[in-house]
Design an enzyme around this catalytic site. Structure first.
Site, PDB file in Angstrom:
ATOM      1  N   GLY A  23       0.663  -1.152   0.063  1.00  0.00           N
ATOM      2  CA  GLY A  23       0.010  -0.159  -0.061  1.00  0.00           C
ATOM      3  C   GLY A  23       0.882   1.177  -0.057  1.00  0.00           C
ATOM      4  O   GLY A  23       1.656   1.490   0.854  1.00  0.00           O
ATOM      5  N   ALA A  24       0.691   1.964  -1.059  1.00  0.00           N
ATOM      6  CA  ALA A  24       1.583   3.462  -1.216  1.00  0.00           C
ATOM      7  C   ALA A  24       0.810   4.424  -1.181  1.00  0.00           C
ATOM      8  O   ALA A  24       1.115   5.624  -1.549  1.00  0.00           O
ATOM      9  CB  ALA A  24       2.399   3.296  -2.469  1.00  0.00           C
ATOM     10  N   GLY A  25      -0.307   4.502  -0.184  1.00  0.00           N
ATOM     11  CA  GLY A  25      -1.126   5.514  -0.014  1.00  0.00           C
ATOM     12  C   GLY A  25      -0.388   6.529   1.228  1.00  0.00           C
ATOM     13  O   GLY A  25       0.693   6.346   1.375  1.00  0.00           O
ATOM     14  N   ASP A  47       1.947  -1.461  -4.644  1.00  0.00           N
ATOM     15  CA  ASP A  47       0.442  -0.880  -4.652  1.00  0.00           C
ATOM     16  C   ASP A  47       0.072  -1.597  -5.797  1.00  0.00           C
ATOM     17  O   ASP A  47       0.812  -1.694  -6.885  1.00  0.00           O
ATOM     18  CB  ASP A  47       0.562   0.638  -4.491  1.00  0.00           C
ATOM     19  N   ARG A  96     -10.903   5.415   6.925  1.00  0.00           N
ATOM     20  CA  ARG A  96     -12.082   5.938   7.209  1.00  0.00           C
ATOM     21  C   ARG A  96     -12.591   7.341   6.517  1.00  0.00           C
ATOM     22  O   ARG A  96     -11.608   8.159   6.292  1.00  0.00           O
ATOM     23  CB  ARG A  96     -12.090   6.073   8.600  1.00  0.00           C
ATOM     24  N   ASN A 134      -7.372  -0.794   8.834  1.00  0.00           N
ATOM     25  CA  ASN A 134      -8.494  -1.023   9.662  1.00  0.00           C
ATOM     26  C   ASN A 134      -9.817  -1.864   9.262  1.00  0.00           C
ATOM     27  O   ASN A 134      -9.713  -1.862   8.059  1.00  0.00           O
ATOM     28  CB  ASN A 134      -8.939   0.288  10.056  1.00  0.00           C
ATOM     29  N   HIS A 189      -7.871  -1.513  18.907  1.00  0.00           N
ATOM     30  CA  HIS A 189      -7.733  -0.225  18.196  1.00  0.00           C
ATOM     31  C   HIS A 189      -8.985   0.141  17.791  1.00  0.00           C
ATOM     32  O   HIS A 189      -9.724   0.248  16.635  1.00  0.00           O
ATOM     33  CB  HIS A 189      -6.622  -0.491  17.082  1.00  0.00           C
TER      34      HIS A 189
HETATM   35  N1  APR Z   1      -2.961  -4.375  -3.127  1.00  0.00           N
HETATM   36  C1  APR Z   1      -2.285  -3.429  -2.794  1.00  0.00           C
HETATM   37  N2  APR Z   1      -2.677  -1.943  -2.595  1.00  0.00           N
HETATM   38  C2  APR Z   1      -3.899  -1.994  -2.363  1.00  0.00           C
HETATM   39  C3  APR Z   1      -4.902  -2.838  -2.729  1.00  0.00           C
HETATM   40  C4  APR Z   1      -4.352  -4.099  -3.040  1.00  0.00           C
HETATM   41  N3  APR Z   1      -5.035  -5.160  -3.193  1.00  0.00           N
HETATM   42  N4  APR Z   1      -5.978  -2.208  -2.651  1.00  0.00           N
HETATM   43  C5  APR Z   1      -5.841  -0.919  -2.323  1.00  0.00           C
HETATM   44  N5  APR Z   1      -4.345  -0.665  -2.153  1.00  0.00           N
HETATM   45  C6  APR Z   1      -3.874   0.523  -2.044  1.00  0.00           C
HETATM   46  C7  APR Z   1      -4.430   1.768  -2.663  1.00  0.00           C
HETATM   47  O1  APR Z   1      -4.211   1.845  -4.086  1.00  0.00           O
HETATM   48  C8  APR Z   1      -3.985   2.883  -2.188  1.00  0.00           C
HETATM   49  O2  APR Z   1      -2.631   3.335  -2.531  1.00  0.00           O
HETATM   50  O3  APR Z   1      -3.864   0.887  -0.775  1.00  0.00           O
HETATM   51  C9  APR Z   1      -3.396   2.458  -0.549  1.00  0.00           C
HETATM   52  C10 APR Z   1      -4.283   2.940   0.308  1.00  0.00           C
HETATM   53  O4  APR Z   1      -3.876   3.997   0.589  1.00  0.00           O
HETATM   54  P1  APR Z   1      -4.843   5.415   1.262  1.00  0.00           P
HETATM   55  O5  APR Z   1      -6.144   5.338   0.526  1.00  0.00           O
HETATM   56  O6  APR Z   1      -4.103   6.748   1.023  1.00  0.00           O
HETATM   57  O7  APR Z   1      -5.183   4.897   2.752  1.00  0.00           O
HETATM   58  P2  APR Z   1      -4.305   5.318   3.973  1.00  0.00           P
HETATM   59  O8  APR Z   1      -4.513   6.569   4.576  1.00  0.00           O
HETATM   60  O9  APR Z   1      -2.743   5.238   3.325  1.00  0.00           O
HETATM   61  O10 APR Z   1      -4.831   4.273   4.867  1.00  0.00           O
HETATM   62  C11 APR Z   1      -4.673   2.754   4.563  1.00  0.00           C
HETATM   63  O11 APR Z   1      -4.384   2.161   6.946  1.00  0.00           O
HETATM   64  O12 APR Z   1      -4.553   3.506   8.893  1.00  0.00           O
HETATM   65  C12 APR Z   1      -5.353   2.560   7.909  1.00  0.00           C
HETATM   66  O13 APR Z   1      -7.650   2.956   8.080  1.00  0.00           O
HETATM   67  C13 APR Z   1      -6.637   3.186   7.376  1.00  0.00           C
HETATM   68  O14 APR Z   1      -7.213   1.116   6.474  1.00  0.00           O
HETATM   69  C14 APR Z   1      -6.891   2.231   6.010  1.00  0.00           C
HETATM   70  C15 APR Z   1      -5.063   1.891   5.602  1.00  0.00           C
END
Ligand code: APR
Length: 325
Positions: A23-25, A47, A96, A134, A189
Site C-alpha cells: 500500500g503506497a497511500g 501498490d 475511514r 483497519n 484499536h
Molecule cells: N493491493 C495493494 N494495494 C492496494 C490494494 C491491493 N489489493 N487495494 C488498495 N490498495 C492501495 C491503494 O491503491 C492505495 O494506494 O492501498 C492504498 C491505500 O492508501 P490510502 O487510500 O491513502 O489510505 P491510507 O490513509 O494509507 O490508509 C490505509 O491504513 O490506517 C489505516 O484505516 C486506514 O485502512 C486504512 C489503511
C-alpha cells in the site's frame, strides 16, 4: 583492482535487511519515509496502483542525497519484488471517511488483505508481518488466518499509535517534554481501547499524583477518539504520520532485535483468559523473532472489565468476516 558487480548485487548484500510496505497511500508512503530515513533496510513499496508506488519511491529515493540515508527504495506492483522480505507492513486498504467507524471497513479491507496475504505467503513466507489497515485487530486476525504463520510473526499495529497519542496528550496537558512521559494503551484499536492510567508517569512520577481525575478522564477520552478527531479535520481520509511511525517502531524493534516492550495486537492463547484466538493489544516483548513474550500485566478489577469489553468488541466485529468471500 576492478570490482564487477552485476545489477542488484552488493558486497554487503547478505547483511542488508528488507522491508516491504504494501500500500503506497498516505500510511504506506509515510511508513516507507520513516523506515528509509532510519536506515532500517532496503524498502520495497508495493501498490496495485503501480504508478503511485513507483513515483513515490523515486521521489523518496531522491531525498537520500540530501538527508543522507543509505537505503534503496523500489516501487512496484509485482509481489516477486518483496521476495524474502524480513518485515512486511500491510497498509493497503481503504481509510475511514468522516463519521465512519473503523468497523465499517471490514468487508472492503478483508478482500484486500486476502489478496495481499496470498502475495506475502508466496514470496516472503518467513517474514514478520505487521498489519496496519483497519479495523486493525480484525484485519490482523484475518491476515493470520490467511497466512497460516505462527502468532509470533503476525502482529497488529494499534497500541503503539494509541499509546503515543495518550502520551502526547499527557505531555501537552502538563507542558512537559514528550520524552519524559510513559503510558500504555491496550485492548482493541477502536472506541473500546483501554488506556491504562496506572502505567502513565511523568519523569517516573505517577500521573495520578499529578493531575485531578477529571483531567485524566478527559485525556483518556481524547485518546480514544483521537483518530476520529483527525479524520474530522481531514475530511477525505484518516491519520497517517503517527500510524506509520507506530508501524516503524515495531519494525525497528524486530529488525534490530531490540526486545522492546510495546503494546501490540497478538493472538491470545489463554493469556488474560482469552482462549478463542482473538487478536488484541497487550504488552509484548518485540525482537528479532517478532513476538517474543507477552508481559503478564496484572489488571485490577476495573481494567479487567474494560479489557474484556475491548476483546468482546473484536469478537463482535469478527462476525463480519464470515460473509467475506
Ligand atoms: N493491493 C495493494 N494495494 C492496494 C490494494 C491491493 N489489493 N487495494 C488498495 N490498495 C492501495 C491503494 O491503491 C492505495 O494506494 O492501498 C492504498 C491505500 O492508501 P490510502 O487510500 O491513502 O489510505 P491510507 O490513509 O494509507 O490508509 C490505509 O491504513 O490506517 C489505516 O484505516 C486506514 O485502512 C486504512 C489503511
Amino acid at each position: 583492482m576492478q570490482i564487477n558487480l552485476s545489477e542488484g548485487d552488493s558486497i554487503m548484500a547478505h547483511t542488508r535487511k528488507k522491508i516491504a510496505v504494501i500500500g503506497a497511500g498516505f500510511v504506506g508512503s509515510t511508513t516507507a519515509h520513516w523506515a528509509a530515513q532510519k536506515e532500517l533496510g532496503d524498502v520495497v513499496l508495493l501498490d496495485i496502483n503501480e504508478g503511485s508506488a513507483i513515483g513515490k519511491s523515486l521521489d523518496l529515493a531522491q531525498a537520500a542525497s540530501i538527508e543522507m540515508f543509505d537505503t534503496k527504495i523500489k516501487g512496484t506492483s509485482n509481489y516477486a519484488d518483496i521476495k524474502d522480505a524480513d518485515v512486511v507492513i500491510v497498509t493497503a486498504g481503504m481509510p475511514r471517511k468522516p463519521g465512519m467507524s473503523r468497523d465499517e471497513l471490514i468487508g472492503i479491507n478483508a478482500k484486500i488483505v486476502k489478496d495481499v496475504c496470498a502475495g506475502i505467503k508466496a514470496n516472503a513466507p518467513n517474514s514478520i508481518v505487521i498489519v496496519v489497515c483497519n479495523p486493525m485487530d480484525v484485519m490482523a486476525l484475518y491476515a493470520k488466518q490467511q497466512l497460516g504463520f505462527p502468532r509470533e510473526r503476525v502482529l497488529g499495529m494499534g497500541g503503539c499509535l494509541d499509546s503515543a497519542r495518550f502520551r502526547t496528550f499527557i505531555a501537552e496537558e502538563l507542558n512537559v517534554s514528550y520524552k519524559d512521559v510513559t503510558g500504555v494503551v491496550v485492548g482493541n484499536h477502536g472506541d473500546a481501547m483501554v488506556p491504562l492510567v496506572r502505567t502513565a508517569s511523568v519523569g517516573s512520577v505517577p500521573l495520578i499524583d499529578l493531575l485531578p481525575a477529571d483531567k485524566i478522564a478527559a485525556i483518556v477520552q481524547r485518546t480514544k477518539s483521537a483518530g476520529a478527531e483527525i479524520g474530522g479535520h481531514l475530511k477525505t481520509g484518516s491519520a497517517y504520520y503517527a500510524p506509520s511511525r507506530g508501524a516503524v517502531e515495531m519494525a525497528e524493534a524486530i529488525l534490530k532485535d531490540q526486545k522492546r516492550v510495546l503494546p501490540v495486537a497478538v493472538e491470545l492463547k489463554g493469556e488474560f483468559g482469552v482462549n478463542d484466538g482473538m487478536m488484541v493489544g497487550v504488552m509484548c516483548v518485540i525482537g528479532g523473532n517478532g513476538l517474543e513474550k507477552i508481559i503478564d500485566y496484572k489488571f485490577n478489577a476495573d481494567e479487567k472489565a474494560e479489557f474484556e469489553k475491548s476483546v468482546n468488541a473484536v469478537r463482535a466485529l469478527c462476525e463480519g468476516l464470515k460473509t467475506v468471500q
